[in-house]
Design an enzyme around this catalytic site. Structure first.
Site, PDB file in Angstrom:
ATOM      1  CB  THR A 162      62.490  53.004 -95.177  1.00 55.53           C
ATOM      2  OG1 THR A 162      61.410  52.195 -95.610  1.00 55.53           O
ATOM      3  CG2 THR A 162      61.967  54.174 -94.375  1.00 55.53           C
ATOM      4  CG  ASN A 220      61.869  49.973 -86.792  1.00 58.45           C
ATOM      5  OD1 ASN A 220      61.891  50.129 -85.580  1.00 58.45           O
ATOM      6  ND2 ASN A 220      62.775  49.251 -87.432  1.00 58.45           N
ATOM      7  NE  ARG A 276      64.817  44.792 -87.200  1.00 56.31           N
ATOM      8  CZ  ARG A 276      64.226  45.241 -86.090  1.00 56.31           C
ATOM      9  NH1 ARG A 276      64.773  44.991 -84.917  1.00 56.31           N
ATOM     10  NH2 ARG A 276      63.113  45.938 -86.143  1.00 56.31           N
ATOM     11  CE  LYS A 328      54.398  42.386 -96.650  1.00 58.80           C
ATOM     12  NZ  LYS A 328      54.875  43.744 -96.941  1.00 58.80           N
ATOM     13  CB  SER A 385      54.754  47.241 -93.078  1.00 59.65           C
ATOM     14  OG  SER A 385      56.147  47.272 -92.934  1.00 59.65           O
ATOM     15  CB  ALA A 386      57.947  42.700 -93.475  1.00 58.57           C
ATOM     16  CB  SER A 387      58.934  47.574 -91.104  1.00 54.18           C
ATOM     17  OG  SER A 387      59.673  48.337 -90.179  1.00 54.18           O
ATOM     18  CE  LYS A 411      64.603  47.756-102.636  1.00 57.30           C
ATOM     19  NZ  LYS A 411      64.437  48.468-103.907  1.00 57.30           N
ATOM     20  N   GLY A 412      61.127  43.662 -98.319  1.00 52.32           N
ATOM     21  CA  GLY A 412      59.931  42.930 -97.905  1.00 52.32           C
ATOM     22  C   GLY A 412      60.223  41.738 -97.010  1.00 52.32           C
ATOM     23  CD  GLU A 443      54.260  44.233-100.791  1.00 53.11           C
ATOM     24  OE1 GLU A 443      55.327  44.536-101.342  1.00 53.11           O
ATOM     25  OE2 GLU A 443      54.192  43.989 -99.587  1.00 53.11           O
ATOM     26  CG  ASP A 444      58.341  47.654-102.520  1.00 53.71           C
ATOM     27  OD1 ASP A 444      57.644  47.218-101.575  1.00 53.71           O
ATOM     28  OD2 ASP A 444      59.571  47.803-102.439  1.00 53.71           O
ATOM     29  CG  ASP A 458      55.108  47.137 -98.600  1.00 52.61           C
ATOM     30  OD1 ASP A 458      55.315  46.578 -97.522  1.00 52.61           O
ATOM     31  OD2 ASP A 458      56.021  47.499 -99.387  1.00 52.61           O
ATOM     32  CG  LEU A 459      56.175  51.930 -94.247  1.00 54.63           C
ATOM     33  CD1 LEU A 459      55.238  53.129 -94.293  1.00 54.63           C
ATOM     34  CD2 LEU A 459      56.646  51.694 -92.803  1.00 54.63           C
ATOM     35  CG  ASP A 460      61.188  49.731 -97.517  1.00 53.68           C
ATOM     36  OD1 ASP A 460      61.485  50.829 -98.021  1.00 53.68           O
ATOM     37  OD2 ASP A 460      61.934  48.750 -97.552  1.00 53.68           O
TER      38      ASP A 460
HETATM   39  P1  B16 Z   1      62.463  46.246 -89.715  1.00 54.75           P
HETATM   40  P2  B16 Z   1      57.888  46.506 -95.929  1.00 54.75           P
HETATM   41  C1  B16 Z   1      60.216  45.660 -94.874  1.00 54.75           C
HETATM   42  O1  B16 Z   1      59.220  46.641 -94.984  1.00 54.75           O
HETATM   43  C2  B16 Z   1      61.449  46.062 -95.681  1.00 54.75           C
HETATM   44  O2  B16 Z   1      61.138  46.064 -97.065  1.00 54.75           O
HETATM   45  C3  B16 Z   1      62.568  45.095 -95.433  1.00 54.75           C
HETATM   46  O3  B16 Z   1      63.713  45.471 -96.148  1.00 54.75           O
HETATM   47  C4  B16 Z   1      62.877  45.044 -93.938  1.00 54.75           C
HETATM   48  O4  B16 Z   1      63.906  44.123 -93.644  1.00 54.75           O
HETATM   49  C5  B16 Z   1      61.585  44.649 -93.184  1.00 54.75           C
HETATM   50  O5  B16 Z   1      60.568  45.593 -93.483  1.00 54.75           O
HETATM   51  C6  B16 Z   1      61.792  44.607 -91.691  1.00 54.75           C
HETATM   52  O6  B16 Z   1      62.023  45.906 -91.220  1.00 54.75           O
HETATM   53  O7  B16 Z   1      63.908  45.911 -89.569  1.00 54.75           O
HETATM   54  O8  B16 Z   1      62.173  47.741 -89.619  1.00 54.75           O
HETATM   55  O9  B16 Z   1      61.571  45.450 -88.796  1.00 54.75           O
HETATM   56  O10 B16 Z   1      58.355  46.631 -97.338  1.00 54.75           O
HETATM   57  O11 B16 Z   1      57.215  45.175 -95.609  1.00 54.75           O
HETATM   58  O12 B16 Z   1      57.072  47.695 -95.476  1.00 54.75           O
HETATM   59 MG    MG Z   2      57.942  47.027 -99.494  1.00 60.65          MG
END
Ligand code: B16
Ligand code: MG
Length: 218
Positions: A15, A116, A47, A143, A112-114, A43-44, A167-168, A7-9
């Site tokens: 972040t 970015n 957006r 997730k 990652s869910a992000s 978290k996770g 994973e966190d 996982d990233l964040d």
């Molecule tokens: P973005 P992960 C997740 O990252 C974050 O934990 C979560 O807080 C955030 O809303 C989500 O990414 C979406 O991020 O706005 O950058 O698309 O923990 O899955 O790496």
């Molecule tokens: Mg995470």
């Protein structure tokens, strides 16, 4: 062959604090009380879902256009923080574990869910460690659905039971478990109770433990 998915964040970089500042800024603008504790639920989570949660907290219902504008505003705010990131923001001992795995030729992916995730990996200089990056652009189900990790495993060409996930977030541990992968929690053992093993951070993970995972010991 084993593969490792990160996982990233909250695992590779912190972040979460930037997501918090950006959500807090919007929440203040909307007069919705929002604390760091509230941010734990974000978290996770995608957006879009985070904004739905925030509006639920404030009891607000808004038009689709307004919703989309706030999503863009929050992300632009967040990108302002990301722009200043560099390798100093990689969490302690993550490079040691990545280097150990790379020296043994273990395939690695990001899950990652992000949306970015790729620019963040670039900013902190870790892109070249990962043969596959699965992010919020690639998935349709968030997730705890296992889609993100299943896609990562398939891009690495490794079967799910041979994958180890770091994973966190509770939802991420559930996703890894439901994919039939080994789940390693990074965080509080009293929170990540469903994980196969939990460590507070990577400084607690030694080479013997990683070698054990490579040999199939959970
Ligand atoms: P973005 P992960 C997740 O990252 C974050 O934990 C979560 O807080 C955030 O809303 C989500 O990414 C979406 O991020 O706005 O950058 O698309 O923990 O899955 O790496
Ligand atoms: Mg995470």
């Amino acid at each position: 062959m084993k593969a490792f998915i990160f996982d990233l964040d909250g695992v590779i970089v912190d972040t979460a604090k930037y997501h918090y500042h950006a959500w807090k800024h919007l929440a203040d603008h909307l007069d919705i009380p929002f604390t760091e504790e509230d941010n734990e639920q974000f978290k996770g989570v995608s957006r879009k879902r985070c904004l739905e949660l925030l509006l639920e907290m404030g009891g607000l219902t808004v038009s689709q256009e307004q919703f989309d504008r706030w999503l863009v505003e929050k992300n632009e705010d967040y990108l302002g923080y990301i722009a200043k990131m560099d390798a100093s923001e990689i969490l302690p001992d993550v490079p040691r574990v990545l280097d150990f795995l790379r020296s043994r030729g273990v395939p690695m992916a990001l899950g990652s869910a992000s949306k970015n995730a790729k620019p963040i990996l670039e900013k902190v200089g870790l892109t070249e460690y990962f043969s596959a990056v699965v992010d919020g652009h690639d998935t349709t189900r968030a997730k705890p659905d296992p889609q993100v990790f299943e896609l990562a495993a398939s891009r690495l060409g490794v079967a799910a039971p041979s994958c180890v996930v770091f994973e966190d977030a509770l939802a991420g541990i559930a996703a890894a478990n439901s994919a039939g992968m080994t789940s390693i929690g990074i965080g509080d053992p009293e929170v990540l109770t469903e994980a196969d093993r939990v460590f507070r951070d990577f400084t607690e993970i030694d080479s013997d433990f990683i070698t054990g995972l490579l040999q199939g010991r959970p």
